[in-house]
Scaffold this motif. Structure first.
Motif, PDB file in Angstrom:
ATOM      1  N   ASP A 138    -109.716 -25.985  77.014  1.00 22.48           N
ATOM      2  CA  ASP A 138    -109.349 -24.633  76.585  1.00 22.48           C
ATOM      3  C   ASP A 138    -108.416 -24.682  75.384  1.00 22.48           C
ATOM      4  OD1 ASP A 138    -110.872 -23.663  78.691  1.00 22.48           O
ATOM      5  OD2 ASP A 138    -109.133 -23.200  79.962  1.00 22.48           O
ATOM      6  N   LEU A 139    -107.405 -25.545  75.450  1.00 22.30           N
ATOM      7  CA  LEU A 139    -106.462 -25.685  74.341  1.00 22.30           C
ATOM      8  C   LEU A 139    -107.181 -26.148  73.080  1.00 22.30           C
ATOM      9  CD1 LEU A 139    -103.379 -25.741  73.474  1.00 22.30           C
ATOM     10  CD2 LEU A 139    -103.593 -28.210  73.816  1.00 22.30           C
ATOM     11  N   ALA A 140    -108.047 -27.127  73.216  1.00 24.71           N
ATOM     12  CA  ALA A 140    -108.776 -27.656  72.064  1.00 24.71           C
ATOM     13  C   ALA A 140    -109.643 -26.570  71.430  1.00 24.71           C
ATOM     14  CB  ALA A 140    -109.617 -28.854  72.487  1.00 24.71           C
ATOM     15  N   ALA A 141    -110.283 -25.771  72.257  1.00 27.97           N
ATOM     16  CA  ALA A 141    -111.121 -24.690  71.733  1.00 27.97           C
ATOM     17  C   ALA A 141    -110.288 -23.636  71.014  1.00 27.97           C
ATOM     18  CB  ALA A 141    -111.919 -24.042  72.868  1.00 27.97           C
ATOM     19  N   GLU A 142    -109.112 -23.348  71.538  1.00 26.75           N
ATOM     20  CA  GLU A 142    -108.235 -22.326  70.955  1.00 26.75           C
ATOM     21  C   GLU A 142    -107.550 -22.783  69.680  1.00 26.75           C
ATOM     22  OE1 GLU A 142    -105.340 -21.213  73.922  1.00 26.75           O
ATOM     23  OE2 GLU A 142    -106.913 -21.041  75.441  1.00 26.75           O
ATOM     24  N   THR A 143    -107.156 -24.047  69.623  1.00 28.19           N
ATOM     25  CA  THR A 143    -106.279 -24.505  68.548  1.00 28.19           C
ATOM     26  C   THR A 143    -106.875 -25.578  67.643  1.00 28.19           C
ATOM     27  OG1 THR A 143    -105.280 -26.281  69.848  1.00 28.19           O
ATOM     28  CG2 THR A 143    -104.271 -24.082  70.031  1.00 28.19           C
ATOM     29  N   GLY A 144    -108.000 -26.168  68.050  1.00 28.75           N
ATOM     30  CA  GLY A 144    -108.552 -27.273  67.272  1.00 28.75           C
ATOM     31  C   GLY A 144    -107.889 -28.602  67.577  1.00 28.75           C
ATOM     32  N   ALA A 145    -107.119 -28.658  68.660  1.00 26.97           N
ATOM     33  CA  ALA A 145    -106.446 -29.909  69.046  1.00 26.97           C
ATOM     34  C   ALA A 145    -107.476 -30.994  69.323  1.00 26.97           C
ATOM     35  CB  ALA A 145    -105.574 -29.688  70.288  1.00 26.97           C
ATOM     36  N   ARG A 146    -107.115 -32.225  68.983  1.00 29.77           N
ATOM     37  CA  ARG A 146    -107.996 -33.374  69.216  1.00 29.77           C
ATOM     38  C   ARG A 146    -107.282 -34.403  70.068  1.00 29.77           C
ATOM     39  NH1 ARG A 146    -109.604 -34.855  63.116  1.00 29.77           N
ATOM     40  NH2 ARG A 146    -107.341 -34.850  63.022  1.00 29.77           N
ATOM     41  N   LEU A 147    -108.065 -35.093  70.882  1.00 32.07           N
ATOM     42  CA  LEU A 147    -107.539 -36.172  71.711  1.00 32.07           C
ATOM     43  C   LEU A 147    -108.115 -37.483  71.200  1.00 32.07           C
ATOM     44  CD1 LEU A 147    -107.050 -36.206  75.501  1.00 32.07           C
ATOM     45  CD2 LEU A 147    -107.968 -38.191  74.362  1.00 32.07           C
ATOM     46  N   ILE A 148    -107.229 -38.396  70.879  1.00 30.48           N
ATOM     47  CA  ILE A 148    -107.611 -39.724  70.411  1.00 30.48           C
ATOM     48  C   ILE A 148    -107.224 -40.705  71.508  1.00 30.48           C
ATOM     49  CG2 ILE A 148    -107.264 -41.476  68.640  1.00 30.48           C
ATOM     50  CD1 ILE A 148    -106.323 -38.977  66.853  1.00 30.48           C
ATOM     51  N   PHE A 149    -108.202 -41.422  72.020  1.00 26.56           N
ATOM     52  CA  PHE A 149    -108.035 -42.313  73.159  1.00 26.56           C
ATOM     53  C   PHE A 149    -108.163 -43.756  72.684  1.00 26.56           C
ATOM     54  CE2 PHE A 149    -110.636 -43.917  77.047  1.00 26.56           C
ATOM     55  CZ  PHE A 149    -109.549 -44.612  77.548  1.00 26.56           C
ATOM     56  N   VAL A 150    -107.087 -44.524  72.811  1.00 24.89           N
ATOM     57  CA  VAL A 150    -107.106 -45.941  72.472  1.00 24.89           C
ATOM     58  C   VAL A 150    -107.063 -46.730  73.770  1.00 24.89           C
ATOM     59  CG1 VAL A 150    -105.940 -47.829  71.278  1.00 24.89           C
ATOM     60  CG2 VAL A 150    -105.944 -45.529  70.267  1.00 24.89           C
ATOM     61  N   ALA A 151    -108.143 -47.460  74.026  1.00 26.97           N
ATOM     62  CA  ALA A 151    -108.259 -48.276  75.240  1.00 26.97           C
ATOM     63  C   ALA A 151    -107.907 -49.711  74.890  1.00 26.97           C
ATOM     64  CB  ALA A 151    -109.677 -48.194  75.790  1.00 26.97           C
ATOM     65  N   VAL A 152    -106.894 -50.239  75.567  1.00 27.95           N
ATOM     66  CA  VAL A 152    -106.415 -51.589  75.288  1.00 27.95           C
ATOM     67  C   VAL A 152    -106.914 -52.532  76.381  1.00 27.95           C
ATOM     68  CG1 VAL A 152    -104.398 -53.043  74.878  1.00 27.95           C
ATOM     69  CG2 VAL A 152    -104.336 -50.617  74.232  1.00 27.95           C
ATOM     70  N   GLY A 153    -107.870 -53.369  76.034  1.00 33.07           N
ATOM     71  CA  GLY A 153    -108.354 -54.383  76.966  1.00 33.07           C
ATOM     72  C   GLY A 153    -109.150 -53.860  78.143  1.00 33.07           C
ATOM     73  N   VAL A 154    -109.618 -52.631  78.069  1.00 26.62           N
ATOM     74  CA  VAL A 154    -110.429 -52.057  79.148  1.00 26.62           C
ATOM     75  C   VAL A 154    -111.647 -51.369  78.531  1.00 26.62           C
ATOM     76  CG1 VAL A 154    -108.501 -51.707  80.741  1.00 26.62           C
ATOM     77  CG2 VAL A 154    -109.119 -49.876  79.177  1.00 26.62           C
ATOM     78  N   ASN A 155    -112.670 -51.185  79.343  1.00 20.69           N
ATOM     79  CA  ASN A 155    -113.866 -50.476  78.893  1.00 20.69           C
ATOM     80  C   ASN A 155    -113.557 -48.981  78.893  1.00 20.69           C
ATOM     81  OD1 ASN A 155    -116.301 -49.171  78.601  1.00 20.69           O
ATOM     82  ND2 ASN A 155    -117.393 -50.445  80.063  1.00 20.69           N
ATOM     83  N   PRO A 156    -113.500 -48.354  77.726  1.00 24.83           N
ATOM     84  CA  PRO A 156    -113.121 -46.937  77.682  1.00 24.83           C
ATOM     85  C   PRO A 156    -114.130 -46.021  78.364  1.00 24.83           C
ATOM     86  CG  PRO A 156    -113.856 -47.686  75.530  1.00 24.83           C
ATOM     87  CD  PRO A 156    -113.775 -48.903  76.416  1.00 24.83           C
ATOM     88  N   GLN A 157    -115.383 -46.446  78.451  1.00 24.10           N
ATOM     89  CA  GLN A 157    -116.395 -45.582  79.060  1.00 24.10           C
ATOM     90  C   GLN A 157    -116.215 -45.470  80.569  1.00 24.10           C
ATOM     91  OE1 GLN A 157    -118.071 -43.647  77.146  1.00 24.10           O
ATOM     92  NE2 GLN A 157    -117.280 -44.719  75.363  1.00 24.10           N
ATOM     93  N   ARG A 158    -115.414 -46.342  81.158  1.00 20.68           N
ATOM     94  CA  ARG A 158    -115.128 -46.247  82.588  1.00 20.68           C
ATOM     95  C   ARG A 158    -114.026 -45.241  82.870  1.00 20.68           C
ATOM     96  NH1 ARG A 158    -113.907 -51.773  85.095  1.00 20.68           N
ATOM     97  NH2 ARG A 158    -113.716 -50.421  86.896  1.00 20.68           N
ATOM     98  N   SER A 159    -113.394 -44.757  81.836  1.00 20.57           N
ATOM     99  CA  SER A 159    -112.280 -43.821  81.984  1.00 20.57           C
ATOM    100  C   SER A 159    -112.762 -42.378  81.914  1.00 20.57           C
ATOM    101  CB  SER A 159    -111.248 -44.054  80.892  1.00 20.57           C
ATOM    102  OG  SER A 159    -110.261 -43.047  80.912  1.00 20.57           O
ATOM    103  N   GLN A 160    -112.218 -41.542  82.766  1.00 16.63           N
ATOM    104  CA  GLN A 160    -112.515 -40.111  82.713  1.00 16.63           C
ATOM    105  C   GLN A 160    -111.960 -39.484  81.438  1.00 16.63           C
ATOM    106  OE1 GLN A 160    -111.213 -38.188  86.303  1.00 16.63           O
ATOM    107  NE2 GLN A 160    -112.487 -39.468  87.601  1.00 16.63           N
ATOM    108  N   LEU A 161    -111.017 -40.148  80.823  1.00 14.51           N
ATOM    109  CA  LEU A 161    -110.437 -39.652  79.578  1.00 14.51           C
ATOM    110  C   LEU A 161    -111.467 -39.649  78.443  1.00 14.51           C
ATOM    111  CD1 LEU A 161    -107.615 -38.663  78.884  1.00 14.51           C
ATOM    112  CD2 LEU A 161    -107.066 -40.967  78.123  1.00 14.51           C
ATOM    113  N   ALA A 162    -112.442 -40.542  78.524  1.00 19.45           N
ATOM    114  CA  ALA A 162    -113.450 -40.649  77.467  1.00 19.45           C
ATOM    115  C   ALA A 162    -114.207 -39.344  77.272  1.00 19.45           C
ATOM    116  CB  ALA A 162    -114.411 -41.792  77.770  1.00 19.45           C
ATOM    117  N   ALA A 163    -114.442 -38.611  78.341  1.00 19.66           N
ATOM    118  CA  ALA A 163    -115.191 -37.351  78.247  1.00 19.66           C
ATOM    119  C   ALA A 163    -114.429 -36.281  77.470  1.00 19.66           C
ATOM    120  CB  ALA A 163    -115.520 -36.835  79.644  1.00 19.66           C
ATOM    121  N   LEU A 164    -113.123 -36.415  77.369  1.00 19.97           N
ATOM    122  CA  LEU A 164    -112.301 -35.435  76.657  1.00 19.97           C
ATOM    123  C   LEU A 164    -111.986 -35.859  75.226  1.00 19.97           C
ATOM    124  CD1 LEU A 164    -109.676 -34.633  79.444  1.00 19.97           C
ATOM    125  CD2 LEU A 164    -111.708 -33.308  78.831  1.00 19.97           C
ATOM    126  N   ALA A 165    -112.234 -37.125  74.923  1.00 15.42           N
ATOM    127  CA  ALA A 165    -111.783 -37.686  73.653  1.00 15.42           C
ATOM    128  C   ALA A 165    -112.672 -37.298  72.482  1.00 15.42           C
ATOM    129  CB  ALA A 165    -111.708 -39.207  73.757  1.00 15.42           C
TER     130      ALA A 165
END
Length: 108
Positions: free
Chosen positions: A56-83
């Motif tokens: 909702d915030l991203a749609a309202e304001t254009g906010a972006r989420l940048i996800f840096v995965a250190v030593g892990v598979n980022p696709q296993r993270s639920q955060l990836a769907a928001l990034a």
């Protein structure tokens, strides 16, 4: 990057980070097109309430989420769907830091 390499006792909570960031962005005069950078080696759930609040915030304001995965598979993270950008590095060292700067710099 020294501060980011320190261990503070652990525990990853993406929902807590999102809740905090959403509140800070909403109260800021600079809320339009804000960027949230999350650097983590952890995996944790993102509870639906916080995922939707971020969307909702991203749609309202254009906010972006940048996800840096250190030593892990980022696709296993639920955060990836928001990034908007996922950066995967092996270690948070000078080489990893330079790669993060290049990737993030390319979208700013």
């Amino acid at each position: 990057l020294n501060w980011a390499q320190s261990f503070t006792g652990g525990g990853t909570s993406f929902s807590a980070v999102l809740e905090w960031a959403i509140a800070k962005i909403r109260e800021s005069d600079l809320r339009e097109n804000a960027d949230l950078l999350i650097i983590t080696d952890g995996e944790a759930p993102v509870y639906p309430k916080f995922a939707q609040a971020w969307r909702d915030l991203a749609a309202e304001t254009g906010a972006r989420l940048i996800f840096v995965a250190v030593g892990v598979n980022p696709q296993r993270s639920q955060l990836a769907a928001l990034a908007d950008l996922i950066v995967e590095i092996g270690a948070l060292d000078d080489k990893g830091g330079e790669f993060i700067a290049q990737q993030v710099g390319a979208i700013l």
